[in-house]
Design a protein around this motif. Structure first.
Motif, PDB file in Angstrom:
ATOM      1  N   CYS A 167      -2.680  -4.650   4.278  1.00 17.36           N
ATOM      2  CA  CYS A 167      -3.871  -4.252   4.595  1.00 17.36           C
ATOM      3  C   CYS A 167      -4.324  -2.702   4.026  1.00 17.36           C
ATOM      4  O   CYS A 167      -4.186  -1.700   3.651  1.00 17.36           O
ATOM      5  N   ALA A 168      -2.699  -2.175   5.352  1.00 18.14           N
ATOM      6  CA  ALA A 168      -2.831  -0.297   5.076  1.00 18.14           C
ATOM      7  C   ALA A 168      -1.742  -0.151   3.942  1.00 18.14           C
ATOM      8  O   ALA A 168      -2.608   0.691   3.329  1.00 18.14           O
ATOM      9  N   LEU A 169      -1.193  -0.870   3.275  1.00 16.10           N
ATOM     10  CA  LEU A 169      -0.927  -1.003   1.948  1.00 16.10           C
ATOM     11  C   LEU A 169      -1.461  -1.191   1.165  1.00 16.10           C
ATOM     12  O   LEU A 169      -1.573  -0.426  -0.237  1.00 16.10           O
ATOM     13  N   GLU A 170      -2.904  -1.860   0.574  1.00 13.76           N
ATOM     14  CA  GLU A 170      -3.570  -2.146  -0.178  1.00 13.76           C
ATOM     15  C   GLU A 170      -4.236  -0.791  -0.280  1.00 13.76           C
ATOM     16  O   GLU A 170      -4.610   0.090  -1.364  1.00 13.76           O
ATOM     17  N   VAL A 171      -4.721  -0.580   0.628  1.00 11.33           N
ATOM     18  CA  VAL A 171      -5.162   1.040   1.101  1.00 11.33           C
ATOM     19  C   VAL A 171      -4.521   2.219   0.444  1.00 11.33           C
ATOM     20  O   VAL A 171      -5.349   3.033  -0.500  1.00 11.33           O
ATOM     21  N   VAL A 172      -3.120   1.749   0.664  1.00 11.38           N
ATOM     22  CA  VAL A 172      -2.296   3.581  -0.152  1.00 11.38           C
ATOM     23  C   VAL A 172      -2.453   2.944  -1.353  1.00 11.38           C
ATOM     24  O   VAL A 172      -2.367   3.914  -2.429  1.00 11.38           O
TER      25      VAL A 172
END
Length: 903
Positions: free
Chosen positions: A475-480
């Motif tokens: 999820c954090a990487l999807e935001v990035v």
């Protein structure tokens, strides 16, 4: 303005030099069009086919498309000539048969359309379910994405070049612009697999501009670039002849750090990332074309020839034509004038927003810069507070978390380089590090909230749960990733069909990250809501993006064949009717819950497993404690989203038949609850469209699939493959019509026919969502001919403020007493739940009836039970409502619910 003429490096007279061998059928008689074989077609069409170098099969196929789909179209809705439409038919046929020999630019010049005009034309021609195949649709989307990105890059290229150099004479400016733009196109086309990645392409453009700018004499530069060029500037710009070029000793390209930093600063671009692109991708490109040790300007002839080969190989549009404002690359005037606005404060300090132009590149750079600011204080390693939480666990997760992050980082970087370009590992590492920073930051925030909520510090089960950590990092990487590529829905991203596959990854949009980590979408869904709550710096557009990710999961991704969702549903069914995924009776209740990520990830896989109370919310009194929280919440959200989708589509098609909406919803809700296997490897919207068609069929309402899909295409965030490519059986796909006939109708035939009987199934409760767009106009009561529901008018003498729940009355065309006479009726009808609130006095649920019925105090009017005084009047209303037809046939013929292929 860019130069109007170009040097001889760009071909103009050779524009129709096609490659008839590429993609052509093997048979020699099909290699060249034979006009005598096409005397049954219009001569102008055959002539155009010859101009476009079409083969005989392509000509035949294109004519069939024209005859079957296009010729009869309403000309008022098609502002294009026959020649334009024939050209589009030939393009569609050529794409489907892999037989296009001309480049896209050559094709457009023959037909006489621009890129935007042509794509608009093809979209208008997509009138039936199967006019445009998924293959053609995908190719068009990729062309459109590449065009939009290249246009944005060229516009920024022009602005930057005008700022870099002072007034140059026209010839010099033409030469410099042509050389630098062509070099950029060549570098982008040869070293970036994903040419529609706006940010990386722009970073590469800055490298090219540095390469040319440092070769200018200082007198040609404007501030701040004049001061930025270092004292060790290379010799003035001179052409290197091809004869002397081979004798020069190649040496590593010299980066002017100060100049590159100035270019980045003026563009709000990350210096570190651009340096990385320079040292890896750009240097590798210079080596590949023999320009590494070049001190002067590169020979234009060499650059142009190499780009010419690349352009013909890819068969797309010639982006050099932007330099001459070629008509094939002209954007729509409305798009040129359309500018996004960003609020800025004025210089006086007053809090007044001043709109400034926001180009696609500027918007992307601002989003990236804001993300970096938000993560300034975060680290890509666990903080001291997190380490304390780790140490408080019964089983210390520190080492497992470290190893998992390291391993997933290696996988991410490798797949990123495969998708973007072989020299982009460094960029992938930088993006992963940003994701890791956000991962640890949000994890700490979640644990602090859980500690405050539960007054415990031992989160051993949660912190040792691999699915939780993988989902949180994803999820954090999807935001990035969404910040970098733009969180709009790109082709191949959200809407990618379950059966579609590409040999090379060309899209980093969601759900790319799920595939990289081999993460089930259902597991990822569990973290989204908690992630948003735990990260207060998320901007509104990013929250909307994550919400859209959740929608995509609920509509299709969670229903993949190997999804753990099916195991939970199977286990829930094994427990009996009392253990449904989510009882329909809760639908009319507001969607309030306080489940956290801990509750959902530690929710029992089987109902017999319950997590310890230290890490999961205790059961709500009066409910079964062992039901899966994750499954229950999933279905609550699924039902509400499904009804909202149905309501939106319904509002475009059936506003004259409002009585059908609750019936269609009942069939859809029944299908999701009891026939969920129909969702396996399919899309929620496929069931919505099928349910709508089925109910209209048994209710004798004329609604064709062609009409349904036409309206569906106009809805936001939809993909045409949803109705063009539906799973029929394993490995076999066809249109929504075939799916309805062979799968949906066959499975639900008995249930569908019940809705035409005198005792149809009871209506499912309506989920609590905002009112429909047609709520303010009178609604016909189901089964009636002359009973309508309309807003209640308050009495002039009554000071009571009316609420949405008390503003509906029964209107039959004349007054039947005062409004307060029907107060209880209004309370019942005002609810959008037509079946749950039939009993106002708290009695048991009534039996299903053949006609409209109003119940008072739990009494059943239609079955002869005693009634109160008021209910006599209500019985009269019910009798009036049934004057039309009291009974329909018990069973309809099977053919009445079968969709026949439309001509």
């Amino acid at each position: 303005m860019p130069p109007k003429k170009r040097s001889s490096g760009t071909p103009q007279k050779k524009e129709l030099k096609g490659n008839t061998k590429s993609g052509s059928p093997d048979s020699s008689e099909n290699a060249v069009l034979s006009p005598e074989r096409h005397k049954d077609k219009e001569s102008e069409f055959v002539s155009l086919s010859e101009e476009l170098q079409a083969t005989n099969p392509i000509c035949d196929h294109a004519w069939r498309i024209w005859e079957r789909e296009i010729r009869s179209m309403d000309k008022a809705n098609m502002p294009y000539s026959n020649r334009h439409q024939w050209g589009a038919c030939l393009f569609i046929a050529g794409m489907e048969l892999d037989g296009i020999s001309l480049t896209f630019t050559q094709f457009l010049k023959v037909v006489g359309l621009s890129v935007k005009q042509f794509i608009s034309l093809v979209r208008k021609m997509d009138v039936n379910v199967d006019t445009i195949s998924p293959k053609v649709n995908t190719a068009l989307k990729r062309l459109e994405n590449k065009y939009n990105v290249t246009l944005a890059l060229y516009q920024r290229f022009v602005k930057t070049c005008e700022k870099i150099s002072a007034e140059l004479d026209k010839a010099k400016r033409t030469e410099l612009w042509e050389s630098s733009w062509t070099m950029f196109l060549l570098a982008k086309g040869t070293f970036l697999q994903m040419e529609d990645d706006l940010v990386i392409a722009f970073q590469l453009l800055l490298c090219v501009l540095e390469f040319f700018t440092k070769r200018f004499t200082p007198s040609l530069l404007q501030s701040p670039y004049k001061a930025a060029v270092s004292s060790s500037t290379l010799s003035p710009p001179t052409r290197t002849s091809r004869r002397n070029q081979g004798k020069a000793k190649p040496r590593p390209p010299e980066m002017d750090v100060q100049l590159l930093e100035t270019l980045c600063k003026e563009s709000d671009c990350s210096v570190d990332e651009v340096k990385n692109v320079y040292q890896t991708t750009f240097c590798a490109f210079l080596d590949s074309v023999g320009l590494s040790g070049l001190q002067g300007l590169p020979p234009m002839e060499t650059l142009s020839k190499q780009y010419e080969e690349l352009y013909h190989k890819n068969k797309d549009f010639d982006a050099r034509l932007f330099l001459v404002d070629d008509e094939t690359l002209s954007p729509n005037k409305t798009e040129v004038s359309k500018v996004e606005m960003t609020p800025r404060k004025n210089l006086s300090g007053d809090d007044v927003a001043i709109p400034v132009p926001q180009t696609p590149i500027r918007a992307a750079m601002n989003s990236i810069q804001q993300l970096r600011v938000d993560l300034t204080s975060a680290s890509d390693q666990p903080s001291s507070n997190l380490l304390v939480y780790y140490k408080n666990c019964t089983v210390d997760p520190t080492e497992e978390i470290r190893k998992r992050v390291e391993e997933l980082g290696q996988v991410f970087i490798k797949r990123f380089a495969q998708a973007v370009g072989q020299h982009c590992e460094g960029l992938g590492r930088k993006r992963f590090n940003l994701g890791a920073q956000l991962y640890y930051k949000v994890m700490e925030s979640m644990l602090k909230s859980e500690e405050k909520r539960l007054s415990v510090q031992n989160f051993s089960k949660l912190l040792n749960n691999a699915a939780f950590h993988t989902s949180l990092l994803a999820c954090a990487l999807e935001v990035v990733m969404a910040t970098y590529v733009g969180n709009s829905l790109k082709s191949g991203g959200f809407g990618r069909s379950s059966g579609a596959s590409d040999s090379v990854e060309t899209d980093l949009c969601f759900p790319w990250i799920l595939d990289v980590f081999r993460l089930p979408a259902f597991d990822f869904y569990k973290v989204i809501e908690s992630f948003i709550k735990a990260e207060p710096t998320l901007k509104h557009d990013m929250m909307k993006h994550l919400e859209q990710c959740e929608h995509v999961i609920m509509e299709s991704l969670a229903w993949k064949a190997d999804s753990p969702l099916f195991d939970l549903l199977k286990q829930s069914r094994e427990e009996g009717p009392g253990e449904q995924a989510e009882p329909p009776a809760t639908l009319n209740q507001p969607l309030h819950h306080n489940h956290t990520a801990a509750d959902l990830y530690l929710s029992p896989v089987r109902p017999s497993r319950q997590p310890p109370a230290t890490e999961a919310e205790p059961p709500t009194p009066g409910t079964k404690a062992l039901r899966s929280n994750s499954l229950s919440l999933f279905y609550k959200k699924l039902y509400r989203m499904a009804y909202l989708r149905l309501k939106t589509l319904f509002s475009h098609l059936l506003t004259s038949h409002p009585e059908l909406e609750p019936i269609i919803w009942t069939l859809l809700q029944h299908t999701l609850q009891n026939e969920y296997e129909l969702m396996r490897d399919r899309h929620l919207d496929q069931l919505i469209m099928s349910a709508m068609y089925a109910i209209c069929k048994v209710k004798n309402v004329d609604l064709r699939f062609k009409t349904i899909v036409t309206a569906y295409k106009e809805m936001p965030n939809t993909n045409q493959e949803t109705f063009k490519r539906v799973l029929i059986r394993e490995g076999q796909y066809d249109s929504i019509i075939v799916f309805y006939n062979l799968v949906f109708m066959q499975k639900l035939k008995t249930n569908i026919l019940q809705y035409s009987s005198p005792r149809p199934p009871p209506l499912s409760p309506i989920p609590r969502i905002p009112c429909s767009p047609y709520k303010n106009s009178p609604l016909r009561v189901p089964g009636s001919n002359n009973v309508y529901v309309s807003p209640l008018k308050s009495s002039r003498m009554s000071p009571v403020v009316m609420t949405p729940r008390s503003r509906i009355l029964i209107s039959i065309g004349e007054s039947f007493g005062s409004a307060d006479k029907f107060q209880k009726i209004n309370e019942m009808v005002s609810s959008t739940d037509w079946s749950l609130k039939r009993s106002l006095g708290g009695g048991s649920a009534p039996k299903p009836l053949k006609r409209l019925r109003f119940d008072m105090d739990g009494q059943d009017e239609a079955d002869g039970s005693k009634s109160s005084g008021e209910s006599t009047l209500i019985q009269k209303l019910a009798e009036m409502s049934s004057t039309r037809t009291r009974m329909q046939e018990q069973k309809l013929k099977e053919e009445s619910v079968k969709e026949h292929p439309e001509p």
